[in-house]
Scaffold this motif. Sequence first.
Motif, PDB file in Angstrom:
ATOM      1  N   ASP A  69     -70.463   3.373   2.443  1.00 28.69           N
ATOM      2  CA  ASP A  69     -70.063   3.964   3.541  1.00 28.69           C
ATOM      3  C   ASP A  69     -70.536   2.916   4.705  1.00 28.69           C
ATOM      4  OD1 ASP A  69     -69.998   5.366   6.017  1.00 28.69           O
ATOM      5  OD2 ASP A  69     -70.482   7.349   5.051  1.00 28.69           O
ATOM      6  N   PRO A  70     -69.412   2.084   5.252  1.00 22.68           N
ATOM      7  CA  PRO A  70     -69.472   1.231   6.072  1.00 22.68           C
ATOM      8  C   PRO A  70     -70.400   1.614   7.462  1.00 22.68           C
ATOM      9  CG  PRO A  70     -67.159   1.887   6.122  1.00 22.68           C
ATOM     10  CD  PRO A  70     -67.905   2.530   5.059  1.00 22.68           C
ATOM     11  N   ASP A  71     -70.055   2.923   7.865  1.00 18.57           N
ATOM     12  CA  ASP A  71     -70.536   3.322   9.143  1.00 18.57           C
ATOM     13  C   ASP A  71     -72.372   3.580   8.807  1.00 18.57           C
ATOM     14  OD1 ASP A  71     -68.372   3.809  10.538  1.00 18.57           O
ATOM     15  OD2 ASP A  71     -67.995   5.516   9.373  1.00 18.57           O
ATOM     16  N   VAL A  72     -72.638   3.947   7.694  1.00 20.83           N
ATOM     17  CA  VAL A  72     -74.066   4.130   7.228  1.00 20.83           C
ATOM     18  C   VAL A  72     -74.711   2.736   7.249  1.00 20.83           C
ATOM     19  CG1 VAL A  72     -75.544   5.184   5.707  1.00 20.83           C
ATOM     20  CG2 VAL A  72     -73.341   6.604   6.281  1.00 20.83           C
ATOM     21  N   VAL A  73     -73.952   2.041   6.533  1.00 20.92           N
ATOM     22  CA  VAL A  73     -74.361   0.408   6.225  1.00 20.92           C
ATOM     23  C   VAL A  73     -74.810  -0.092   7.765  1.00 20.92           C
ATOM     24  CG1 VAL A  73     -74.070  -1.790   5.538  1.00 20.92           C
ATOM     25  CG2 VAL A  73     -73.560   0.191   4.065  1.00 20.92           C
ATOM     26  N   TRP A  74     -73.627   0.019   8.656  1.00 19.94           N
ATOM     27  CA  TRP A  74     -73.856  -0.663  10.014  1.00 19.94           C
ATOM     28  C   TRP A  74     -75.112  -0.264  10.619  1.00 19.94           C
ATOM     29  CZ3 TRP A  74     -73.501   1.119  15.024  1.00 19.94           C
ATOM     30  CH2 TRP A  74     -73.574   0.284  16.050  1.00 19.94           C
ATOM     31  N   VAL A  75     -75.160   1.323  10.529  1.00 23.66           N
ATOM     32  CA  VAL A  75     -76.405   1.725  11.367  1.00 23.66           C
ATOM     33  C   VAL A  75     -77.757   1.394  10.764  1.00 23.66           C
ATOM     34  CG1 VAL A  75     -77.606   3.779  12.239  1.00 23.66           C
ATOM     35  CG2 VAL A  75     -75.171   3.733  12.051  1.00 23.66           C
ATOM     36  N   ALA A  76     -77.768   1.080   9.409  1.00 26.94           N
ATOM     37  CA  ALA A  76     -78.821   0.880   8.708  1.00 26.94           C
ATOM     38  C   ALA A  76     -79.424  -0.465   8.796  1.00 26.94           C
ATOM     39  CB  ALA A  76     -78.810   0.893   7.055  1.00 26.94           C
ATOM     40  N   LYS A  77     -78.192  -1.553   9.093  1.00 29.05           N
ATOM     41  CA  LYS A  77     -78.409  -2.789   9.372  1.00 29.05           C
ATOM     42  C   LYS A  77     -79.104  -3.104  10.546  1.00 29.05           C
ATOM     43  CE  LYS A  77     -75.637  -5.415   6.092  1.00 29.05           C
ATOM     44  NZ  LYS A  77     -74.225  -5.898   5.739  1.00 29.05           N
ATOM     45  N   THR A  78     -78.628  -2.269  11.763  1.00 21.62           N
ATOM     46  CA  THR A  78     -78.979  -2.477  12.940  1.00 21.62           C
ATOM     47  C   THR A  78     -80.179  -1.451  13.424  1.00 21.62           C
ATOM     48  OG1 THR A  78     -77.058  -0.823  13.959  1.00 21.62           O
ATOM     49  CG2 THR A  78     -76.559  -3.237  13.877  1.00 21.62           C
ATOM     50  N   TRP A  79     -80.662  -0.823  12.465  1.00 23.52           N
ATOM     51  CA  TRP A  79     -81.782   0.198  12.727  1.00 23.52           C
ATOM     52  C   TRP A  79     -82.976  -0.403  13.730  1.00 23.52           C
ATOM     53  CZ3 TRP A  79     -87.014   0.406  10.962  1.00 23.52           C
ATOM     54  CH2 TRP A  79     -87.596   1.688  11.162  1.00 23.52           C
ATOM     55  N   VAL A  80     -83.343  -1.341  13.664  1.00 17.03           N
ATOM     56  CA  VAL A  80     -84.534  -1.771  14.244  1.00 17.03           C
ATOM     57  C   VAL A  80     -84.089  -1.779  15.891  1.00 17.03           C
ATOM     58  CG1 VAL A  80     -85.862  -3.778  14.816  1.00 17.03           C
ATOM     59  CG2 VAL A  80     -85.719  -3.207  12.647  1.00 17.03           C
ATOM     60  N   LEU A  81     -82.961  -2.269  15.969  1.00 17.27           N
ATOM     61  CA  LEU A  81     -82.189  -2.225  17.529  1.00 17.27           C
ATOM     62  C   LEU A  81     -82.248  -0.999  18.055  1.00 17.27           C
ATOM     63  CD1 LEU A  81     -80.464  -3.622  19.823  1.00 17.27           C
ATOM     64  CD2 LEU A  81     -78.462  -2.952  18.417  1.00 17.27           C
ATOM     65  N   TRP A  82     -82.044   0.130  17.320  1.00 13.04           N
ATOM     66  CA  TRP A  82     -81.883   1.510  17.929  1.00 13.04           C
ATOM     67  C   TRP A  82     -83.324   2.189  17.947  1.00 13.04           C
ATOM     68  CZ3 TRP A  82     -77.555   1.133  19.762  1.00 13.04           C
ATOM     69  CH2 TRP A  82     -76.813   0.447  19.118  1.00 13.04           C
ATOM     70  N   VAL A  83     -84.249   1.755  17.078  1.00 12.68           N
ATOM     71  CA  VAL A  83     -85.710   1.976  17.513  1.00 12.68           C
ATOM     72  C   VAL A  83     -86.300   1.443  18.896  1.00 12.68           C
ATOM     73  CG1 VAL A  83     -88.084   1.681  16.663  1.00 12.68           C
ATOM     74  CG2 VAL A  83     -86.134   2.366  14.951  1.00 12.68           C
ATOM     75  N   ALA A  84     -85.628   0.230  19.098  1.00 11.33           N
ATOM     76  CA  ALA A  84     -86.266  -0.662  20.286  1.00 11.33           C
ATOM     77  C   ALA A  84     -85.231   0.137  21.515  1.00 11.33           C
ATOM     78  CB  ALA A  84     -85.613  -1.984  20.315  1.00 11.33           C
ATOM     79  N   VAL A  85     -84.205   0.430  21.339  1.00  7.13           N
ATOM     80  CA  VAL A  85     -83.306   0.989  22.737  1.00  7.13           C
ATOM     81  C   VAL A  85     -84.148   2.337  22.899  1.00  7.13           C
ATOM     82  CG1 VAL A  85     -81.487   2.429  23.003  1.00  7.13           C
ATOM     83  CG2 VAL A  85     -81.297   0.292  21.804  1.00  7.13           C
ATOM     84  N   GLY A  86     -84.634   3.286  21.778  1.00  9.87           N
ATOM     85  CA  GLY A  86     -85.538   4.454  22.039  1.00  9.87           C
ATOM     86  C   GLY A  86     -86.779   4.227  22.761  1.00  9.87           C
ATOM     87  N   LEU A  87     -87.373   2.994  22.831  1.00 14.95           N
ATOM     88  CA  LEU A  87     -88.564   2.720  23.420  1.00 14.95           C
ATOM     89  C   LEU A  87     -88.140   1.904  25.003  1.00 14.95           C
ATOM     90  CD1 LEU A  87     -90.617   1.152  20.784  1.00 14.95           C
ATOM     91  CD2 LEU A  87     -90.953   3.136  21.541  1.00 14.95           C
ATOM     92  N   ILE A  88     -87.119   1.189  24.981  1.00 20.26           N
ATOM     93  CA  ILE A  88     -86.836   0.477  26.149  1.00 20.26           C
ATOM     94  C   ILE A  88     -86.022   1.372  27.164  1.00 20.26           C
ATOM     95  CG2 ILE A  88     -85.090  -1.247  27.108  1.00 20.26           C
ATOM     96  CD1 ILE A  88     -85.336  -2.670  24.350  1.00 20.26           C
ATOM     97  N   ILE A  89     -85.491   2.340  26.852  1.00 16.48           N
ATOM     98  CA  ILE A  89     -84.803   3.301  27.909  1.00 16.48           C
ATOM     99  C   ILE A  89     -85.947   3.751  28.590  1.00 16.48           C
ATOM    100  CG2 ILE A  89     -83.554   5.457  28.114  1.00 16.48           C
ATOM    101  CD1 ILE A  89     -81.602   4.660  26.033  1.00 16.48           C
ATOM    102  N   PRO A  90     -86.988   4.566  27.877  1.00 16.90           N
ATOM    103  CA  PRO A  90     -87.931   5.278  28.925  1.00 16.90           C
ATOM    104  C   PRO A  90     -88.628   4.287  29.705  1.00 16.90           C
ATOM    105  CG  PRO A  90     -88.480   5.420  26.711  1.00 16.90           C
ATOM    106  CD  PRO A  90     -87.036   4.822  26.567  1.00 16.90           C
TER     107      PRO A  90
END
Length: 296
Positions: free
Chosen positions: A154-175
């Motif tokens: 599933d290309p959408d799932v693979v894309w999020v899995a590949k960029t996963w670290v970025l989203w973890v970081a976004v969850g820390l950077i926003i606050p």
Amino acid sequence: MARTVPNRVAEEPVIEKSLAEKLVVLAVVVIPFLGTIVAIVMLWNQWVNWVDLTLMLVLYIISGLGITVGFHRLLTHKSFETTWWMKRLMLISGSMALEGDPITWASTHIQHHAHSDGEDDPHSPLEGLWHAHVGWMFNHKHKIDVYGTWLKKDPDVVWVAKTWVLWVAVGLIIPTLIAGWSGLLWGGLVRIFLTHHITWSVNSICHTFGRRDYQTRDASRNNFLVGLLAFGEGWHNNHHAFPRSAFHGLRWWQIDFSAYLIRGLERVGLVWNVVRVKETDLQRRVIPATADGMGD
Ligand SMILES: [Zn+2]
Ligand SMILES: [Zn+2]
């Protein structure tokens, strides 16, 4: 309640995690915990305000629903369908919870359903409550090639899995950007600590404490408190009995915030083919008052 413990003689050799892998898990478990301790100490010194607490609550809701609605009900159990961008948005939200990328998370959870409270269950409390809660992560080797091959297509799932670290970081950077260091502490570490332990309670508490309303082959239970805090996931005996149901709360009083969100999105046309269980199917699996309903 008699349980048959599977014969372990024929077990495959266990491949242990390396020291480096164990240290990564340790850091993921311990850093949010230490952050929470610091936060409590700071609270004592009144180093918290409404902005911090609001950030914690909002990000807890976003990342928590990302796990329950995105990772769990959409990705793992295909309980409903949605648009490609909504799927990505849900998986990005779930990624912020620091519970692994969506492919790893879903394949571990499929393994749990395939072997619930059996020998190959990654986190059964039959090996101890602590093992089910946290301990399993230190030794569990993810079997993505066995349980997650379809996710990799599933290309959408693979894309999020590949960029996963970025989203973890976004969850820390926003606050952090909104409220500085105290924002990082409360909206980041304390929020992740709470999400972790409430998610893990589904694995530990909801296979140990609570009511069994429906027949299943495992020890899954319905627990009101976990149901409330984990956005409906505490109705775990319901879930094991009817895994594809988009709604884990099967009675009006079984609070299930994830179900309310799915229903709302369905009403505005963003979600469709929502899996519902018929009343006749529910009745067929109800446990009579005198039995425990565990199959063999
Ligand atoms: Zn379970
Ligand atoms: Zn599940």
